[in-house]
Scaffold this motif. Sequence first.
Motif, PDB file in Angstrom:
ATOM      1  N   VAL A   1       8.453  -2.543  -4.315  1.00  0.00           N
ATOM      2  CA  VAL A   1       8.126  -3.682  -3.459  1.00  0.00           C
ATOM      3  C   VAL A   1       8.717  -4.943  -4.065  1.00  0.00           C
ATOM      4  CG1 VAL A   1       6.283  -5.062  -2.428  1.00  0.00           C
ATOM      5  CG2 VAL A   1       5.952  -2.605  -2.753  1.00  0.00           C
ATOM      6  N   ASP A   2       9.428  -5.700  -3.267  1.00  0.00           N
ATOM      7  CA  ASP A   2       9.959  -7.002  -3.677  1.00  0.00           C
ATOM      8  C   ASP A   2       8.886  -8.045  -3.398  1.00  0.00           C
ATOM      9  OD1 ASP A   2      11.262  -9.384  -4.083  1.00  0.00           O
ATOM     10  OD2 ASP A   2      12.980  -8.922  -2.785  1.00  0.00           O
ATOM     11  N   ALA A   3       8.346  -8.645  -4.445  1.00  0.00           N
ATOM     12  CA  ALA A   3       7.251  -9.607  -4.297  1.00  0.00           C
ATOM     13  C   ALA A   3       7.688 -10.906  -3.646  1.00  0.00           C
ATOM     14  CB  ALA A   3       6.617  -9.899  -5.651  1.00  0.00           C
ATOM     15  N   LEU A   4       8.973 -11.044  -3.338  1.00  0.00           N
ATOM     16  CA  LEU A   4       9.468 -12.218  -2.619  1.00  0.00           C
ATOM     17  C   LEU A   4       9.709 -11.914  -1.144  1.00  0.00           C
ATOM     18  CD1 LEU A   4      12.032 -13.555  -5.246  1.00  0.00           C
ATOM     19  CD2 LEU A   4       9.743 -14.430  -4.790  1.00  0.00           C
ATOM     20  N   ASP A   5       9.457 -10.690  -0.736  1.00  0.00           N
ATOM     21  CA  ASP A   5       9.684 -10.248   0.638  1.00  0.00           C
ATOM     22  C   ASP A   5       8.345 -10.221   1.363  1.00  0.00           C
ATOM     23  OD1 ASP A   5      10.039  -8.737   2.992  1.00  0.00           O
ATOM     24  OD2 ASP A   5      11.705  -7.628   2.114  1.00  0.00           O
ATOM     25  N   GLU A   6       8.117 -11.201   2.227  1.00  0.00           N
ATOM     26  CA  GLU A   6       6.822 -11.333   2.891  1.00  0.00           C
ATOM     27  C   GLU A   6       6.459 -10.099   3.711  1.00  0.00           C
ATOM     28  OE1 GLU A   6       4.458 -14.506   5.803  1.00  0.00           O
ATOM     29  OE2 GLU A   6       6.572 -14.811   5.293  1.00  0.00           O
ATOM     30  N   THR A   7       7.435  -9.572   4.436  1.00  0.00           N
ATOM     31  CA  THR A   7       7.169  -8.392   5.263  1.00  0.00           C
ATOM     32  C   THR A   7       6.815  -7.187   4.401  1.00  0.00           C
ATOM     33  OG1 THR A   7       8.672  -9.184   6.988  1.00  0.00           O
ATOM     34  CG2 THR A   7       8.131  -6.834   6.985  1.00  0.00           C
ATOM     35  N   ALA A   8       7.551  -7.008   3.308  1.00  0.00           N
ATOM     36  CA  ALA A   8       7.306  -5.865   2.419  1.00  0.00           C
ATOM     37  C   ALA A   8       5.940  -5.959   1.753  1.00  0.00           C
ATOM     38  CB  ALA A   8       8.405  -5.778   1.374  1.00  0.00           C
ATOM     39  N   VAL A   9       5.599  -7.150   1.250  1.00  0.00           N
ATOM     40  CA  VAL A   9       4.316  -7.331   0.567  1.00  0.00           C
ATOM     41  C   VAL A   9       3.156  -7.094   1.530  1.00  0.00           C
ATOM     42  CG1 VAL A   9       2.804  -9.028  -0.536  1.00  0.00           C
ATOM     43  CG2 VAL A   9       5.207  -8.884  -1.214  1.00  0.00           C
ATOM     44  N   ASN A  10       3.199  -7.739   2.692  1.00  0.00           N
ATOM     45  CA  ASN A  10       2.107  -7.583   3.654  1.00  0.00           C
ATOM     46  C   ASN A  10       1.993  -6.150   4.155  1.00  0.00           C
ATOM     47  OD1 ASN A  10       1.047 -10.223   3.726  1.00  0.00           O
ATOM     48  ND2 ASN A  10       2.700 -10.904   5.062  1.00  0.00           N
ATOM     49  N   GLY A  11       3.132  -5.514   4.409  1.00  0.00           N
ATOM     50  CA  GLY A  11       3.101  -4.135   4.871  1.00  0.00           C
ATOM     51  C   GLY A  11       2.515  -3.192   3.845  1.00  0.00           C
ATOM     52  N   TRP A  12       2.874  -3.399   2.576  1.00  0.00           N
ATOM     53  CA  TRP A  12       2.366  -2.534   1.505  1.00  0.00           C
ATOM     54  C   TRP A  12       0.853  -2.694   1.351  1.00  0.00           C
ATOM     55  CZ3 TRP A  12       1.274  -3.776  -4.018  1.00  0.00           C
ATOM     56  CH2 TRP A  12       1.069  -2.617  -4.775  1.00  0.00           C
ATOM     57  N   VAL A  13       0.389  -3.938   1.287  1.00  0.00           N
ATOM     58  CA  VAL A  13      -1.051  -4.173   1.098  1.00  0.00           C
ATOM     59  C   VAL A  13      -1.835  -3.697   2.315  1.00  0.00           C
ATOM     60  CG1 VAL A  13      -2.819  -5.936   0.738  1.00  0.00           C
ATOM     61  CG2 VAL A  13      -0.664  -6.065  -0.515  1.00  0.00           C
ATOM     62  N   ASP A  14      -1.313  -3.927   3.508  1.00  0.00           N
ATOM     63  CA  ASP A  14      -1.999  -3.458   4.715  1.00  0.00           C
ATOM     64  C   ASP A  14      -2.124  -1.939   4.721  1.00  0.00           C
ATOM     65  OD1 ASP A  14      -2.203  -6.059   5.553  1.00  0.00           O
ATOM     66  OD2 ASP A  14      -0.638  -5.917   7.091  1.00  0.00           O
ATOM     67  N   SER A  15      -1.084  -1.259   4.252  1.00  0.00           N
ATOM     68  CA  SER A  15      -1.129   0.207   4.227  1.00  0.00           C
ATOM     69  C   SER A  15      -2.158   0.710   3.218  1.00  0.00           C
ATOM     70  CB  SER A  15       0.253   0.776   3.895  1.00  0.00           C
ATOM     71  OG  SER A  15       0.622   0.516   2.548  1.00  0.00           O
ATOM     72  N   ILE A  16      -2.297  -0.008   2.113  1.00  0.00           N
ATOM     73  CA  ILE A  16      -3.298   0.374   1.109  1.00  0.00           C
ATOM     74  C   ILE A  16      -4.707   0.181   1.670  1.00  0.00           C
ATOM     75  CG2 ILE A  16      -4.287  -0.257  -1.130  1.00  0.00           C
ATOM     76  CD1 ILE A  16      -1.392  -0.968  -1.993  1.00  0.00           C
ATOM     77  N   ALA A  17      -4.924  -0.951   2.330  1.00  0.00           N
ATOM     78  CA  ALA A  17      -6.241  -1.219   2.916  1.00  0.00           C
ATOM     79  C   ALA A  17      -6.594  -0.167   3.968  1.00  0.00           C
ATOM     80  CB  ALA A  17      -6.263  -2.618   3.534  1.00  0.00           C
ATOM     81  N   ALA A  18      -5.597   0.230   4.758  1.00  0.00           N
ATOM     82  CA  ALA A  18      -5.841   1.250   5.782  1.00  0.00           C
ATOM     83  C   ALA A  18      -6.162   2.597   5.144  1.00  0.00           C
ATOM     84  CB  ALA A  18      -4.609   1.378   6.678  1.00  0.00           C
ATOM     85  N   GLN A  19      -5.536   2.874   4.005  1.00  0.00           N
ATOM     86  CA  GLN A  19      -5.729   4.160   3.326  1.00  0.00           C
ATOM     87  C   GLN A  19      -7.053   4.230   2.577  1.00  0.00           C
ATOM     88  OE1 GLN A  19      -2.472   5.117   0.693  1.00  0.00           O
ATOM     89  NE2 GLN A  19      -3.592   6.727  -0.359  1.00  0.00           N
ATOM     90  N   THR A  20      -7.429   3.134   1.914  1.00  0.00           N
ATOM     91  CA  THR A  20      -8.595   3.164   1.027  1.00  0.00           C
ATOM     92  C   THR A  20      -9.827   2.470   1.607  1.00  0.00           C
ATOM     93  OG1 THR A  20      -8.029   1.094  -0.106  1.00  0.00           O
ATOM     94  CG2 THR A  20      -7.034   3.136  -0.951  1.00  0.00           C
ATOM     95  N   GLY A  21      -9.611   1.597   2.582  1.00  0.00           N
ATOM     96  CA  GLY A  21     -10.732   0.880   3.171  1.00  0.00           C
ATOM     97  C   GLY A  21     -10.989  -0.489   2.594  1.00  0.00           C
ATOM     98  N   SER A  22     -10.298  -0.829   1.487  1.00  0.00           N
ATOM     99  CA  SER A  22     -10.510  -2.152   0.890  1.00  0.00           C
ATOM    100  C   SER A  22      -9.378  -2.475  -0.074  1.00  0.00           C
ATOM    101  CB  SER A  22     -11.845  -2.203   0.134  1.00  0.00           C
ATOM    102  OG  SER A  22     -11.802  -1.345  -1.006  1.00  0.00           O
ATOM    103  N   VAL A  23      -9.248  -3.771  -0.356  1.00  0.00           N
ATOM    104  CA  VAL A  23      -8.390  -4.255  -1.448  1.00  0.00           C
ATOM    105  C   VAL A  23      -9.302  -5.107  -2.316  1.00  0.00           C
ATOM    106  CG1 VAL A  23      -6.389  -5.638  -2.101  1.00  0.00           C
ATOM    107  CG2 VAL A  23      -6.303  -4.234  -0.031  1.00  0.00           C
TER     108      VAL A  23
END
Length: 249
Positions: A61-83
């Motif tokens: 994940v490129d921490a300067l890529d807004e789409t990549a960061v948001n997509g990654w965190v959203d996928s984690i939240a969907a998978q685990t239920g929380s961040v």
Amino acid sequence: MLLENKTAVIYGGGGAIGGAMARAFTAEGARVFLAGRTPGKLDAVAADIRRAGGLAETAIVDALDETAVNGWVDSIAAQTGSVDISVNVISQDALFVPLLDMPVADFGHAMDKVARSFLLTAQAAARHMVKQGSGVILHFGGSGPANSTPGLGTVQIGFDLVEAMRRQWACELGPHSVRVVSMRTGGIPETLPDLPETVPYKQKMIDATLLQRATTLDDVGRVAAFLASGQARSITSTQVNISGGALVD
């Protein structure tokens, strides 16, 4: 365990600091998601955690890529239920040049990377933390001595920029029970390569402490796990000094 059933995201998870935090988090029961740009380093930390019985996943994940960061965190939240925990320990593009000689464009680029990466990663986590009414955003670096050291160029300025953002984030997120905390050390000798030229610097770190022992990676991990836990629920909008007395509050 301090972090049982918690989900942690760590940017720079393949590095020495990120790896230390990841190992400590999983030892306390958390599931960690490691992001970075070097697959081999990320995989090494994840494999170490899995051998110890922990849960770890990796992503480029490129921490300067807004789409990549948001997509990654959203996928984690969907998978685990929380961040529950977000940590950004990606390295700066440090310029060790006196400010008098600093090219303006180079300075602007260095500060832009720090500001954007910490804003993007905090935003991505904060959106979920506000909804769930809990969470911890943890920074590493903190402010330095009262008098800065000549020759550091953009390094301490970058850390101070992160501290200013930390104060603002803590103010805005506090009403949602989301905590924002920084950790600072006087340097970690373990993170320097074992070369003859680094020996004096390592000893200088030790000599600067009151305890005559420098902070270790294990210290960093243990304190980070505590700060991310409910045991530290009253701590926010501050720096936690684990410099052994090298940095005076």
